[in-house]
Design a protein around this motif. Structure first.
Motif: not given
Length: 285
Positions: A72-82, A113-127
Motif C-alpha cells: 500500500l505504501a509503494n502504491d500510494a500514488a494510485s490508491i484511495v484508502l477510503e 497483497s498486490t491484488l488487494i492494493s489494486e482493489r482499492v486503486a483509483r482507476k477502476t470499474n465495477e467488473y
C-alpha cells in the motif's frame, strides 16, 4: 502494454487520493490501521485454535499484514484508502487473512497483497472490482508454479513492449519474464487440470500455432527485420532470453491455454511485481 508512462491523479465521490511526490495530509483510515485490521480478522475467524497453532497463524498473518502495508505504501500514488470502508474490500481482506493464517507462504501472500492494493486503486470499474475480489479467493488454491504458468501465458500472449528501437530491446524483458515464468515450465497434465478446476484458465488441445509467426504479424510487427531475415533467427541472435521464452511456449503449445479474467488478474499481479505496475483495465474492462 509497457512503455506508456502517463499518469494523472483524481478521486471520485469526494474521496481522498494519495499523491506521490508531495506532502500527504490524510485524516481517515491509515495504512498502519489496515495492518491492525488483519490481526483482528484473524482473532475473529480462528477463536478456538490451540496455542501453538494460534502462534503460527498469527505469525503468518503478521507477515501478510507487513507485505500488505508495504504494498500500500509503494502504491500510494494510485490508491484511495477510503475504499477500505467498503464491505466487499473488507471481505477480500478477510479472505486473504484466512488463507494466510492457514497456509502461510503457500497462500501466495505477495500476490494477495498486490491484488488487494489494486482493489482499492483509483482507476477502476465495477467488473474489475468483481474479478479482483474473486482472484483473492482463487490465489490460495494455486501453487507458485501454477501462477508462474498463468504469468508466462499472459506475458507472451497479451503483454506488448512498445517503442523499442530494435529486437535487442526485448532481451531485458525476457530476462525478467524468465524469473516469473520458469517456475511454470513443464507442469504435469494434472496440474493443468487443477488450474482449470480453480477457474483460472481453460485448455483446448485443438488449438496450436507458432508464437514467432503470431507476434511478428501483429504486436511486434514494428520490429520485423529486413526482408529475407527470419524473425525467429533475429530474436534468437539479438534477444536470447526472450527467444528462450518463445521456444518454451512453442514446445508446450501454450496457445491451448486461455486465461479466464480471474487468471488474468492473478497473472497481472504477479508480473507487476517484476516489471512494475501494469494497468489492469487494459484487460479487465
Amino acid at each position: 502494454m509497457i512503455g506508456d508512462k502517463k499518469q494523472d491523479q483524481t478521486a471520485d465521490n469526494s474521496s481522498t487520493a494519495i499523491q506521490a511526490g508531495r506532502d500527504v495530509h490524510y485524516h481517515g483510515l491509515t495504512v498502519a490501521e489496515v495492518k491492525e485490521i488483519c490481526v483482528l480478522l484473524l482473532r475473529e475467524n480462528f477463536p478456538q485454535l490451540r496455542n501453538e497453532a494460534r502462534r503460527t497463524a498469527e505469525e503468518h498473518v503478521k507477515s501478510f499484514a507487513s507485505l500488505l502495508e508495504s504494498r500500500l505504501a509503494n502504491d500510494a500514488a494510485s490508491i484511495v484508502l477510503e475504499k477500505f470502508r467498503e464491505p466487499d474490500v473488507q471481505a477480500a481482506i478477510n479472505d486473504a487473512v484466512q488463507a494466510s493464517a492457514r497456509k502461510g507462504q503457500a497462500a501466495n501472500p505477495n500476490i494477495l497483497s498486490t491484488l488487494i492494493s489494486e482493489r482499492v486503486a483509483r482507476k477502476t470499474n465495477e467488473y474489475k472490482d468483481i474479478v479482483l475480489s474473486e482472484a483473492v479467493q482463487v490465489v490460495p488454491r494455486l501453487t507458485s508454479s501454477q501462477i508462474g504458468l498463468l504469468s508466462f501465458v499472459h506475458f507472451v500472449k497479451s503483454v506488448v513492449v512498445q517503442n523499442l528501437p530494435s529486437i535487442a530491446g526485448l532481451d531485458p524483458y525476457g530476462q525478467r519474464a524468465l524469473a516469473f515464468s520458469s517456475p511454470g515450465f513443464g507442469l504435469s497434465s494434472s496440474q493443468w487440470q487443477h488450474i482449470q478446476y480453480a477457474g483460472a484458465a481453460s485448455i483446448n488441445n485443438l488449438v496450436g500455432g507458432d508464437i514467432y509467426e503470431a507476434l511478428v504479424k501483429e504486436p511486434y510487427k514494428y520490429l520485423a527485420p529486413a526482408e529475407g531475415v527470419n524473425f525467429k533467427v533475429a530474436v534468437t541472435q539479438q534477444a536470447p532470453s526472450f527467444a528462450k521464452l518463445l521456444d518454451q511456449f512453442n514446445t508446450e503449445n501454450l496457445f491451448r491455454v486461455e486465461l479466464t479474467s480471474v487468471g488474468q488478474a492473478i497473472a497481472i499481479a504477479n508480473i507487476s511485481n517484476y516489471l512494475g505496475k501494469l494497468d489492469y483495465t487494459i484487460w479487465l474492462k
